[in-house]
Design a protein around this motif. Structure first.
Motif, PDB file in Angstrom:
ATOM      1  N   GLY A  14      30.919  44.549  50.200  1.00  0.00           N
ATOM      2  CA  GLY A  14      30.307  42.833  50.142  1.00  0.00           C
ATOM      3  C   GLY A  14      29.588  43.246  51.489  1.00  0.00           C
ATOM      4  N   ARG A 149      35.124  37.982  48.921  1.00  0.00           N
ATOM      5  CA  ARG A 149      34.712  37.494  47.729  1.00  0.00           C
ATOM      6  C   ARG A 149      34.136  38.437  45.950  1.00  0.00           C
ATOM      7  NH1 ARG A 149      31.550  33.864  51.213  1.00  0.00           N
ATOM      8  NH2 ARG A 149      30.117  35.329  51.298  1.00  0.00           N
ATOM      9  N   ARG A 150      33.603  39.440  47.233  1.00  0.00           N
ATOM     10  CA  ARG A 150      32.907  40.329  46.325  1.00  0.00           C
ATOM     11  C   ARG A 150      34.500  41.061  45.809  1.00  0.00           C
ATOM     12  NH1 ARG A 150      33.645  46.862  46.941  1.00  0.00           N
ATOM     13  NH2 ARG A 150      31.428  46.898  45.814  1.00  0.00           N
ATOM     14  N   ASN A 151      35.538  41.254  46.518  1.00  0.00           N
ATOM     15  CA  ASN A 151      36.764  41.750  45.322  1.00  0.00           C
ATOM     16  C   ASN A 151      37.191  40.626  43.942  1.00  0.00           C
ATOM     17  OD1 ASN A 151      36.588  43.704  47.442  1.00  0.00           O
ATOM     18  ND2 ASN A 151      38.452  42.593  48.799  1.00  0.00           N
ATOM     19  N   ASP A 152      37.309  39.888  44.649  1.00  0.00           N
ATOM     20  CA  ASP A 152      37.508  38.758  43.148  1.00  0.00           C
ATOM     21  C   ASP A 152      36.645  39.098  42.352  1.00  0.00           C
ATOM     22  OD1 ASP A 152      39.161  37.894  44.539  1.00  0.00           O
ATOM     23  OD2 ASP A 152      38.084  35.768  45.566  1.00  0.00           O
ATOM     24  N   ARG A 153      35.123  39.618  42.569  1.00  0.00           N
ATOM     25  CA  ARG A 153      34.587  39.614  41.473  1.00  0.00           C
ATOM     26  C   ARG A 153      34.944  40.840  41.144  1.00  0.00           C
ATOM     27  NH1 ARG A 153      30.142  38.153  44.651  1.00  0.00           N
ATOM     28  NH2 ARG A 153      29.551  40.192  44.788  1.00  0.00           N
ATOM     29  N   VAL A 154      35.152  41.762  41.656  1.00  0.00           N
ATOM     30  CA  VAL A 154      35.498  43.246  41.065  1.00  0.00           C
ATOM     31  C   VAL A 154      36.569  42.991  40.202  1.00  0.00           C
ATOM     32  CG1 VAL A 154      36.197  45.597  41.801  1.00  0.00           C
ATOM     33  CG2 VAL A 154      34.461  44.592  42.912  1.00  0.00           C
ATOM     34  N   GLU A 155      37.551  42.241  40.943  1.00  0.00           N
ATOM     35  CA  GLU A 155      38.029  42.646  40.313  1.00  0.00           C
ATOM     36  C   GLU A 155      38.167  41.501  38.535  1.00  0.00           C
ATOM     37  OE1 GLU A 155      41.921  41.867  42.894  1.00  0.00           O
ATOM     38  OE2 GLU A 155      42.233  40.365  40.936  1.00  0.00           O
ATOM     39  N   GLN A 156      37.507  40.869  38.566  1.00  0.00           N
ATOM     40  CA  GLN A 156      37.310  39.963  37.606  1.00  0.00           C
ATOM     41  C   GLN A 156      36.496  40.734  36.864  1.00  0.00           C
ATOM     42  OE1 GLN A 156      34.802  36.160  38.327  1.00  0.00           O
ATOM     43  NE2 GLN A 156      37.558  35.154  38.801  1.00  0.00           N
ATOM     44  N   GLN A 157      35.637  41.454  36.961  1.00  0.00           N
ATOM     45  CA  GLN A 157      34.689  42.459  35.818  1.00  0.00           C
ATOM     46  C   GLN A 157      35.794  44.066  35.494  1.00  0.00           C
ATOM     47  OE1 GLN A 157      31.576  42.743  37.950  1.00  0.00           O
ATOM     48  NE2 GLN A 157      30.487  41.239  37.860  1.00  0.00           N
ATOM     49  N   GLU A 166      40.008  47.032  47.727  1.00  0.00           N
ATOM     50  CA  GLU A 166      40.041  45.732  47.842  1.00  0.00           C
ATOM     51  C   GLU A 166      41.763  45.407  48.548  1.00  0.00           C
ATOM     52  OE1 GLU A 166      38.635  47.404  45.609  1.00  0.00           O
ATOM     53  OE2 GLU A 166      36.556  46.985  45.920  1.00  0.00           O
TER      54      GLU A 166
END
Ligand code: TMP
Length: 222
Positions: A14, A149-157, A166
Motif C-alpha cells: 500500500g 486499506r490496500r488489503n481490504d481492496r485486494v481481498e474484495q478483488q 494481508e
C-alpha cells in the motif's frame, strides 16, 4: 555498450510503489531511455506460479524458511530470464521489490534475521545489487493504515487468491517497517528513503530527482 541502471522500489504493502513505478517508467521513456518493468514475486512464468502459491491465503502453515526459499527461487529465475539480459542490453530495469523485501519481510517480519537473507543473496543472486533503491516509507501508523486499506481492496478483488500477507498482525508489519529503516541506515549510498505522508506528485518528484542524479553518473561512466 554500458550496462543499464538497475532501480528497485521498496516499501510496505500500500505504499504506492506500483503507481510510482509506472510514472517513473513513463518519465524515463519520455527521455528516450529503454526501460523494462518487472516485479517480485512474479514477472516470469515460473515466478507467477511461485507468486500464486506465496500470496494465496489457502497456503497455510508455510514454514518461514520455505517462504524465503521460494522468494529466492523466484528471484533467481527473474535475474536469469529478465533482469541480467535487460541490463546487459543497456536497458534500465525498474523492479517492484527485490532482496530488501526478503530482508524486511522474512528477515524482520518472520524473524529469520538479516544474515541468512544476505548470505542466500550472495549464493543465489550472485550478490547483484541495485544501483538505486527507492524506499517509500511514511511513518509506521500511516504505513499500517495504508497497508490495511490496500488489503481490504485486494481481498474484495481477489478473494483468497492474494491475501496471505494481508492477514498478518500489526507487530509483523512493525518488524518489517523497522527492518526497512535499518536497511536504509546501513546502505545509505544505495537506498534513498522517501519519508513523510506525501502526495503522489511529491513522491514522484523526489523519485525523479534521485534517478536524475544517478543518470548523470551513468552518463559520465558511459
Ligand atoms: P506486492 O503485492 O507488493 O507485489 O508484494 C507481495 C507480497 O509479498 C508483499 O506482502 C510482500 C511479500 N514479499 C515478501 O514477503 N518477501 C519478498 O522477498 C518479496 C519480494 C515480497
Amino acid at each position: 555498450m554500458p550496462r543499464g541502471l538497475f532501480i528497485t522500489l521498496e516499501g510496505l504493502d500500500g505504499s504506492g510503489k506500483t503507481t510510482q513505478i509506472k510514472r517513473l517508467a513513463a518519465w524515463m521513456s519520455r527521455r528516450g531511455l529503454p526501460v523494462a518493468q518487472t516485479r517480485q514475486p512474479g514477472g516470469t512464468g515460473l515466478g507467477d506460479h511461485i507468486r500464486a502459491i506465496l500470496l494465496d491465503s489457502r497456503s497455510t502453515d508455510v514454514a518461514p524458511m520455505a517462504e524465503m526459499a521460494l522468494m529466492f527461487a523466484d528471484r533467481a529465475q527473474a535475474i536469469a530470464e529478465v533482469i541480467r539480459p535487460a541490463l546487459d542490453a543497456g536497458t534500465m530495469v525498474l523492479c517492484d521489490r527485490f532482496t530488501d523485501s526478503t530482508e524486511a519481510y522474512q528477515g524482520g517480519g518472520r524473524q529469520l534475521g538479516s544474515e541468512v537473507v544476505l548470505e542466500l543473496h550472495r549464493l543465489i543472486c550472485g550478490n547483484l545489487q541495485p544501483d538505486l533503491t527507492l524506499l517509500l516509507l511514511p511513518g509506521f501508523e500511516v504505513s499500517l493504515a495504508r497497508a490495511r486499506r490496500r488489503n481490504d481492496r485486494v481481498e474484495q478483488q481477489t478473494g483468497a487468491s492474494e491475501g496471505r500477507f494481508e492477514q498478518e498482525q500489526d507487530d509483523f508489519y512493525h518488524r518489517v517497517w523497522q527492518k526497512y529503516r535499518e536497511i536504509a541506515a546501513r546502505d545509505t549510498g544505495r537506498v534513498v528513503l522517501i519519508e513523510g505522508d506525501l502526495t503522489i506528485d511529491d513522491v514522484h518528484e523526489q523519485i525523479v530527482e534521485a534517478v536524475a542524479e544517478r543518470l548523470v553518473l551513468f552518463d559520465q561512466k558511459a
